[in-house]
Design an enzyme around this catalytic site. Structure first.
Site, PDB file in Angstrom:
ATOM      1  N   ASP A  38       0.842  -1.191   0.000  1.00 14.91           N
ATOM      2  CA  ASP A  38       0.000   0.000   0.000  1.00 14.91           C
ATOM      3  C   ASP A  38       0.877   1.240   0.000  1.00 14.91           C
ATOM      4  O   ASP A  38       2.096   1.151  -0.165  1.00 14.91           O
ATOM      5  CB  ASP A  38      -0.967   0.003   1.187  1.00 14.91           C
ATOM      6  N   LYS A  60      -5.148   3.470  -2.242  1.00 13.44           N
ATOM      7  CA  LYS A  60      -6.127   4.282  -2.965  1.00 13.44           C
ATOM      8  C   LYS A  60      -5.601   4.687  -4.329  1.00 13.44           C
ATOM      9  O   LYS A  60      -4.441   5.033  -4.495  1.00 13.44           O
ATOM     10  CB  LYS A  60      -6.469   5.528  -2.151  1.00 13.44           C
ATOM     11  N   MET A 175      -1.072   8.579  14.266  1.00 13.98           N
ATOM     12  CA  MET A 175      -2.321   8.833  13.544  1.00 13.98           C
ATOM     13  C   MET A 175      -3.335   9.621  14.369  1.00 13.98           C
ATOM     14  O   MET A 175      -4.517   9.298  14.414  1.00 13.98           O
ATOM     15  CB  MET A 175      -2.954   7.502  13.103  1.00 13.98           C
TER      16      MET A 175
END
Length: 523
Positions: A38, A60, A175
């Site tokens: 990813d 994405k 995060m």
């Protein structure tokens, strides 16, 4: 014999800089049949894959959302059940908020062998790249790593603020950008000073790295004013003060610059490594492939010339590829280089000369300029009419050199020892970066890299390739390549005096320094 079930390596890729992967992680990549990755894993790591390895991007894309974790888990199982060796490449360390447990559980449930390969966690590496050591003898002797990627309600359920706040000298939140105000509020409420230093580092160890600092009291306002976006690592504690003294990565001359490298794959590493060493991020998109000629007539011509080695008075090499492939053909046809004992040897450029010297040969002359024209000027006094000259080179080589030799009464024999063809390129991430305008510079090392890049971009949906690259600094290795670039509508801004990869990078560094200087003066 095909295996009934494969094996899955769950590999931590490190925080972003591809050089931070472990030795074991790299070994797993090199033995993979398929890699699942990813956006948190550097695409540069993919260059270590064996030829033909299947690459599955689960991040994405413009026309697709990120693959759900449950779907990734099942994908790993399905691939392994086909008998494949699978590497699941995950950013940072897979065991620290990396959901590796879920992947491993399903693999075990299906009787599939797996191995968890730890990686360098972003919790430590990202602050280090921002000049912040997470521990310090005089400031912090312990640290806590906490997930911040939750709603306030979930944070309150998963974090015991009264315990965490003062348990360790340094707090690391992963995060937690969107909740930084709430995190700061809770830390102050449970005993941290309002002026406690805090830093947020976005995309640490990468070209996009950005760092902001403040205090628990001010950080929410600073984040909003800066429009600071995730992903980021949050560091809380006095160690943040070390950044003022120890910041190093952001001071590298090509920091913040992503460079498209268009050379052939076999040659791109040298240029990519130079860019990386100077703090830039190379995006390798090899648009040319160098290979042996396939045409039987050309192969027969090579064999004929090599078996008549003793008749040549000169061997003139114009590129490193010419040297490499010349010696490949010598080996293939069993011809000893000593058969050319009559020939004197000349080379275009220091790299070509070095490639010959590595093989124990003495090069007669180097040109004053790193072009074919310069070569004849430097050895003109030694060239005599009637001498036979062998020119081992590529199929796209210019005709200037053989024509000038013929005009001087010499007898040149052109030998296409390699050919340059359009590479089969399918790199969605590189194309996405070009569309988004986040390729900051493009390097061209030959005219064929220009024409082939334009062709490949058109084939992949870019109606106007020159417009797509208009925001990037165009760096060309020499005047001929620059001429081709301009003919394709590109604005060449960087061109070194010497046509070498080192000189090209040095000139790019100077150009970037001038841009930074203008920006600083305008502030």
């Amino acid at each position: 014999m095909k295996k009934e079930k494969g094996i899955v390596y769950l590999v931590g890729a490190g925080p972003g800089d591809p050089r931070l992967i472990t030795v074991r992680g790299l070994q797993c990549l090199k033995r993979s049949d398929v890699v699942v990755y990813d956006r948190l894993a550097s695409p540069r790591l993919l260059r270590h894959l064996p030829e033909g390895t299947e690459k599955i991007y689960v991040g994405k894309l413009p026309d697709r959302h990120t693959m759900k974790q449950e779907a990734i888990n099942q994908l790993l199982v399905d691939l392994a059940l086909q008998g494949k060796t699978v590497t699941r490449l995950k950013g940072g360390d897979p065991t620290i908020f990396g959901r590796v447990g879920e992947e491993a559980e399903l693999l075990r449930a299906n009787g599939i062998e797996f191995e968890i390969v730890p990686g360098i966690t972003s919790a430590i590496a990202v602050p280090a790249y921002a000049g912040i050591p997470v521990t310090h003898r005089d400031m912090a002797s312990s640290l806590s790593i906490v997930t911040g990627h939750e709603s306030p309600d979930k944070l309150d359920k998963s974090i015991y603020w009264d315990k965490v706040t003062n348990a360790t000298g340094t707090l690391i939140f992963l995060m937690g950008v969107a909740k930084v105000g709430y995190i700061a509020e809770q830390l102050i409420r449970h005993g941290k000073r309002a002026d406690t230093p805090i830093a947020l580092i976005r995309w640490g160890t990468r070209v996009e790295q950005r760092t902001i600092t403040g205090t628990l009291e001010s950080i929410e306002r600073i984040v909003k004013e800066a429009n600071f976006q995730p992903p980021a690592v949050i560091v809380v504690g006095d160690v943040v003060l070390q950044r003022e003294k120890l910041a190093w990565y952001e001071k590298k001359p090509l920091f913040g610059v992503r460079v498209l490298v268009t050379r052939a794959r076999a040659q791109s590493s040298e240029l990519a490594d130079l860019i990386e060493e100077l703090g830039g991020e190379p995006c390798e998109l090899p648009v040319i492939e160098i290979r042996e000629p396939r045409d039987e007539a050309k192969i027969e011509a090579i064999q004929s010339a090599l078996t008549q080695a003793e008749q040549f008075d000169w061997l003139l090499f114009t590129s490193v590829n010419g040297v490499e492939y010349f010696f490949r053909w010598l080996r293939r046809f069993g011809v000893d280089i000593r058969s050319f004992h009559r020939a004197r040897i000349a080379a275009v450029g220091p790299k070509t000369a070095e490639e010959l010297e590595i093989r124990g040969l003495t090069v007669r002359e180097l040109p004053a300029q790193y072009q074919a024209e310069g070569l004849l000027e430097s050895i003109a006094g030694e060239l005599q009419p009637g001498q036979k000259v062998l020119l081992p080179r590529g199929d796209l080589a210019r005709e200037v050199l053989p024509k000038e030799l013929a005009a001087m009464g010499l007898l040149p024999t052109e030998l296409d020892v390699y050919e340059t063809v359009l590479a089969d390129v399918q790199d969605e991430l590189a194309f996405e970066w070009i569309r988004e305008g986040v390729i900051h510079a493009v390097t061209f090392t030959s005219s064929s890299t220009v024409t082939n890049l334009m062709t490949i971009l058109r084939r992949n949906g870019f109606e106007d390739p020159a417009a797509a690259l208009s925001g990037a600094t165009i760096a060309s290795i020499g005047p001929l390549t620059s001429k081709t670039a301009r003919e394709h509508g590109l604005n060449v801004m960087v061109e070194p005096e010497k046509a070498t990869v080192e000189a090209l990078v040095e000139e790019l560094v100077r150009h970037q320094a001038s841009i930074r200087s203008r920006i600083e003066q305008s502030l």
